[in-house]
Design a protein around this motif. Structure first.
Motif, PDB file in Angstrom:
ATOM      1  N   VAL A 218       1.098  -1.270   0.043  1.00  0.00           N
ATOM      2  CA  VAL A 218       0.090  -0.310  -0.159  1.00  0.00           C
ATOM      3  C   VAL A 218       0.756   1.154   0.451  1.00  0.00           C
ATOM      4  CG1 VAL A 218      -1.752  -1.044   1.326  1.00  0.00           C
ATOM      5  CG2 VAL A 218      -0.068   0.121   2.347  1.00  0.00           C
ATOM      6  N   CYS A 219       0.537   1.963  -0.966  1.00  0.00           N
ATOM      7  CA  CYS A 219       1.374   3.768  -0.654  1.00  0.00           C
ATOM      8  C   CYS A 219       1.213   4.056   0.632  1.00  0.00           C
ATOM      9  CB  CYS A 219       0.402   4.843  -1.686  1.00  0.00           C
ATOM     10  SG  CYS A 219       1.009   6.271  -1.533  1.00  0.00           S
ATOM     11  N   LYS A 220       2.691   4.079   0.474  1.00  0.00           N
ATOM     12  CA  LYS A 220       3.288   4.773   1.975  1.00  0.00           C
ATOM     13  C   LYS A 220       2.185   6.203   2.381  1.00  0.00           C
ATOM     14  CE  LYS A 220       7.531   3.658   1.671  1.00  0.00           C
ATOM     15  NZ  LYS A 220       7.265   3.508  -0.298  1.00  0.00           N
ATOM     16  N   SER A 221       2.548   7.336   1.462  1.00  0.00           N
ATOM     17  CA  SER A 221       2.053   8.427   2.127  1.00  0.00           C
ATOM     18  C   SER A 221       0.851   8.723   2.711  1.00  0.00           C
ATOM     19  CB  SER A 221       3.033   9.723   1.091  1.00  0.00           C
ATOM     20  OG  SER A 221       2.491   8.736  -0.631  1.00  0.00           O
ATOM     21  N   HIS A 222       0.180   7.635   1.230  1.00  0.00           N
ATOM     22  CA  HIS A 222      -1.668   7.569   1.603  1.00  0.00           C
ATOM     23  C   HIS A 222      -1.983   6.894   2.801  1.00  0.00           C
ATOM     24  CE1 HIS A 222      -5.473   6.590   0.982  1.00  0.00           C
ATOM     25  NE2 HIS A 222      -5.805   7.359   0.046  1.00  0.00           N
ATOM     26  N   VAL A 223      -1.406   6.399   3.392  1.00  0.00           N
ATOM     27  CA  VAL A 223      -1.484   5.976   4.546  1.00  0.00           C
ATOM     28  C   VAL A 223      -1.401   7.123   5.841  1.00  0.00           C
ATOM     29  CG1 VAL A 223      -1.130   3.981   6.467  1.00  0.00           C
ATOM     30  CG2 VAL A 223      -1.084   3.742   4.134  1.00  0.00           C
ATOM     31  N   LYS A 224      -0.132   7.363   5.316  1.00  0.00           N
ATOM     32  CA  LYS A 224       0.412   8.321   6.654  1.00  0.00           C
ATOM     33  C   LYS A 224      -0.055   9.350   6.341  1.00  0.00           C
ATOM     34  CE  LYS A 224       4.473  11.474   7.727  1.00  0.00           C
ATOM     35  NZ  LYS A 224       3.780  12.909   7.957  1.00  0.00           N
ATOM     36  N   ARG A 225      -1.208  10.001   5.427  1.00  0.00           N
ATOM     37  CA  ARG A 225      -1.455  11.208   5.376  1.00  0.00           C
ATOM     38  C   ARG A 225      -3.409  10.802   6.139  1.00  0.00           C
ATOM     39  NH1 ARG A 225       0.192  11.343   0.141  1.00  0.00           N
ATOM     40  NH2 ARG A 225      -2.059  10.303  -0.904  1.00  0.00           N
ATOM     41  N   ASN A 226      -3.224   9.786   6.054  1.00  0.00           N
ATOM     42  CA  ASN A 226      -5.009   8.857   6.416  1.00  0.00           C
ATOM     43  C   ASN A 226      -4.759   9.255   7.585  1.00  0.00           C
ATOM     44  OD1 ASN A 226      -6.176   9.241   3.935  1.00  0.00           O
ATOM     45  ND2 ASN A 226      -6.169   6.699   3.762  1.00  0.00           N
ATOM     46  N   THR A 227      -3.120   8.594   8.347  1.00  0.00           N
ATOM     47  CA  THR A 227      -3.022   8.375   9.333  1.00  0.00           C
ATOM     48  C   THR A 227      -3.373   9.633  10.699  1.00  0.00           C
ATOM     49  OG1 THR A 227      -2.016   6.233   9.071  1.00  0.00           O
ATOM     50  CG2 THR A 227      -1.989   7.623  11.213  1.00  0.00           C
TER      51      THR A 227
END
Length: 331
Positions: A218-227
């Protein structure tokens, strides 16, 4: 890979003078210009061109001669060539239709299909597989977006070679559910020999990766932004401690805020022991009870769900550590 594309041109006013009567059985070789008529055409430049009508001096019948790049068809040779080129580069018939529409030329999917089939008839062996012959990639990046077409939002799927950035396919999708995504992605992954699927953390992509047997990053930056967004939304609620749900499981407001900060740090840094750390955080909130029907989820339960989701997601979040591709991520 570098492709050289030479498309037909349309030259209004440039004609090839006839040398033989087109009617079967007529031997006429001398003609007289009879008149010029308007010819509507689908083209990126000319909506209308002039066609010439000639009269055969032998059989007395008339026929048309069209300017360079135009034929009896309503679509110019330039647009026909562009449609074939886009199809060979991996776009579906529907996606070719959308791309041409963006250039101001409308062709429906069936018209694109007929143009491609006619080109294949004239050029034996013509196929998109020849353009991408030999292409193999360990990792395939897939994403879904939407474009507005005739007042409606149309989902588009984009598949890319993660190692080289080469677009593998752009397709109009029937939907964004797991079944539709699988029908779109599975043949592409098989054709290029992909072993890894790189996507955002939408559940539908997870289901597809598991069903097709692909490793999933999964896209790390996408998960980080959501988190980060979820943590920022939950921290004020945890500090207020208005619903008493944290006290019910023996967690103070300060502890909850610290745990949320720790979650954000784990997702951002992705340490080797991150999975165990997430498990320990989750266990602190495991006793939070889900809401009953018609009730709003408590702060404790919302934190519990977030921690559980990130714990379950961890293996997909750090799968890049097993990736031996040429663009393997670090961290």
């Amino acid at each position: 890979m570098r492709l050289a594309m030479i498309l037909p041109v349309v030259k209004e006013g440039e004609f090839e003078e006839p040398t033989r009567c087109p009617y079967r059985g007529c031997k006429g070789k001398h003609f007289r210009l009879h008149q010029e008529v308007d010819k509507p055409v689908r083209d990126t430049v000319y909506p209308l061109v002039k066609a010439r009508r000639y009269r055969c001096l032998w059989c007395k019948r008339t026929f048309r001669v069209y300017p360079t790049g135009v034929s009896r068809a309503q679509t110019s040779l330039r647009v026909q060539g562009l449609a074939v080129m886009l199809y060979l580069l991996g776009l579906s018939y529907g996606a070719v239709s959308l791309a041409l529409g963006a250039l101001g030329v409308y062709l429906c999917k069936s018209q694109v299909y007929l143009i491609v089939q006619e080109a294949a008839r004239r050029i034996p062996g013509l196929s998109r597989q020849q353009v991408f012959e030999g292409i193999r990639t360990q990792a395939m990046d897939a994403d879904v977006t939407s474009v507005r077409c005739r007042g409606q939002w149309l989902p588009l799927g984009l598949a890319v070679d993660e190692n080289r950035g080469l677009v593998l396919s752009v397709d109009a999708l029937s939907g964004e559910d797991a079944q539709s995504l699988q029908e779109w992605m599975a043949p592409i992954a098989q054709a290029v020999g992909a072993e890894i699927l790189v996507t955002d953390d939408a559940d539908a992509f997870k289901q597809v990766a598991d069903a097709v047997g692909l490793k999933h990053q999964v896209c790390k930056s996408h998960v980080k932004r959501n988190t980060d967004a979820l943590v920022e939304a939950l921290k004020p609620l945890a500090m207020q401690h208005a619903d008493g749900s944290l006290a019910a499981i023996g967690v103070s407001s300060e502890q909850a805020v610290a745990d949320l900060d720790r979650l954000r740090e784990l997702v951002a840094r992705r340490p080797v022991d991150g999975e165990k750390a997430l498990e320990a955080l989750y266990q602190r909130y495991a006793g939070a009870t889900p809401p009953k029907r018609g009730e709003t989820a408590s702060v404790a339960y919302r934190i519990r769900c977030l921690l559980l989701d990130r714990w379950n997601l961890w293996k997909r979040l750090v799968m890049y550590r097993q990736w031996q591709g040429t663009r393997r991520a670090t961290g």
